[in-house]
Scaffold this active site. Structure first.
Site, mmCIF file in Angstrom:
data_model
loop_
_atom_site.group_PDB
_atom_site.id
_atom_site.type_symbol
_atom_site.label_atom_id
_atom_site.label_comp_id
_atom_site.label_asym_id
_atom_site.label_seq_id
_atom_site.Cartn_x
_atom_site.Cartn_y
_atom_site.Cartn_z
ATOM 1 N N HIS A 62 0.816 -1.210 0.000
ATOM 2 C CA HIS A 62 0.000 0.000 0.000
ATOM 3 C C HIS A 62 0.852 1.262 0.000
ATOM 4 O O HIS A 62 1.950 1.272 0.552
ATOM 5 C CB HIS A 62 -0.879 0.058 1.246
ATOM 6 C CG HIS A 62 -1.715 -1.146 1.469
ATOM 7 N ND1 HIS A 62 -2.005 -1.615 2.728
ATOM 8 C CD2 HIS A 62 -2.334 -2.000 0.610
ATOM 9 C CE1 HIS A 62 -2.778 -2.683 2.640
ATOM 10 N NE2 HIS A 62 -2.980 -2.947 1.363
ATOM 11 N N LYS A 72 5.903 6.808 7.167
ATOM 12 C CA LYS A 72 5.324 6.033 8.263
ATOM 13 C C LYS A 72 6.447 5.523 9.159
ATOM 14 O O LYS A 72 7.435 5.000 8.669
ATOM 15 C CB LYS A 72 4.584 4.810 7.725
ATOM 16 C CG LYS A 72 3.474 5.086 6.766
ATOM 17 C CD LYS A 72 2.923 3.760 6.234
ATOM 18 C CE LYS A 72 1.931 3.976 5.134
ATOM 19 N NZ LYS A 72 1.452 2.714 4.584
#
Length: 176
Positions: A62, A72
Site C-alpha cells: 500500500h 510512516k
C-alpha cells in the site's frame, strides 16, 4: 535510540536503547529531537494500530498517491512481523528495490518508510499488532496498492499468506 540507515534512501530502522532496572525496562519509541539530530524531520499527525489475530496474515503493498504521500514510522507492539518497504519513487536509483526488516515487540525496533514507497507486512506470530505513526492523515481516495507477489518486486516472503483481504489479493501488478 539508535537510528540505522537501510538500503533505500530515506528508510531507517529505529532501535531502542532500553533503560533496565528491577521494575523492567523503559525506552523511547519516538523522539522528535533525536530524529532531528539524525537529519530526519518527522512529525506524526496520525497514529493507528493494526491488529492481526492470525499468523501469516498479509497486508500490502500500500501507499498514498500525491499530494498525500506519507512517511510512516511502524513498530510491532505485539508479536512479530516481516515488514517491507518498496521504493516506487520515479527517478530513484533504488526504484522497485525493497528492504525487509523483522519487527517484534520483544526487540522494540521500528522502520521509517519514506514517502513514495509502498509498505506491507506478513505476520510471523498469532496475535500481532503494529502501531503506525504517519506524517500526513490517511486520504482514502488516494490509497493505492500493487500485488504483494508481483514478480517485479522479487520480495522473498517467508510464507504464503494464510489470511489476506480480497482487495490485497486482487491488486494488479505494478504498472509504473
Amino acid at each position: 535510540m539508535i537510528i540505522r540507515a537501510l538500503d533505500l534512501p530515506g528508510a531507517f530502522e529505529i532501535l531502542p536503547e532500553r533503560a533496565r532496572d528491577d521494575r523492567g525496562a523503559f525506552f523511547r519509541s519516538f523522539c522528535e529531537a533525536e530524529f532531528a539530530a539524525a537529519g530526519l524531520a518527522f512529525r506524526p499527525v496520525q497514529i493507528s494500530v493494526s491488529e492481526n489475530p492470525h499468523r501469516h496474515t498479509l497486508r500490502g503493498m500500500h501507499w498514498q498517491a500525491p499530494p498525500s504521500e506519507e512517511r510512516k514510522l511502524i513498530r510491532c507492539i505485539r508479536g512479530a512481523v516481516l515488514d517491507v518497504a518498496l521504493d516506487l519513487r520515479a527517478g530513484s536509483a533504488t526504484r522497485l528495490r525493497h528492504v525487509a526488516v523483522t519487527l517484534s515487540a520483544e526487540a522494540g525496533n521500528a522502520i521509517l518508510v519514506p514517502a513514495g514507497c509502498a509498505h506491507g507486512f506478513l505476520t510471523l506470530t498469532d496475535d500481532a499488532a503494529l502501531e503506525y505513526m504517519m506524517d500526513v492523515p490517511f486520504a482514502p481516495g488516494l490509497g493505492r496498492g500493487a500485488r504483494w507477489d508481483d514478480p517485479r518486486f522479487d520480495i522473498a516472503w517467508p510464507a504464503a499468506p494464510a489470511v489476506i483481504s480480497e482487495r490485497d489479493a486482487t491488486w494488479p501488478d505494478f504498472d509504473g
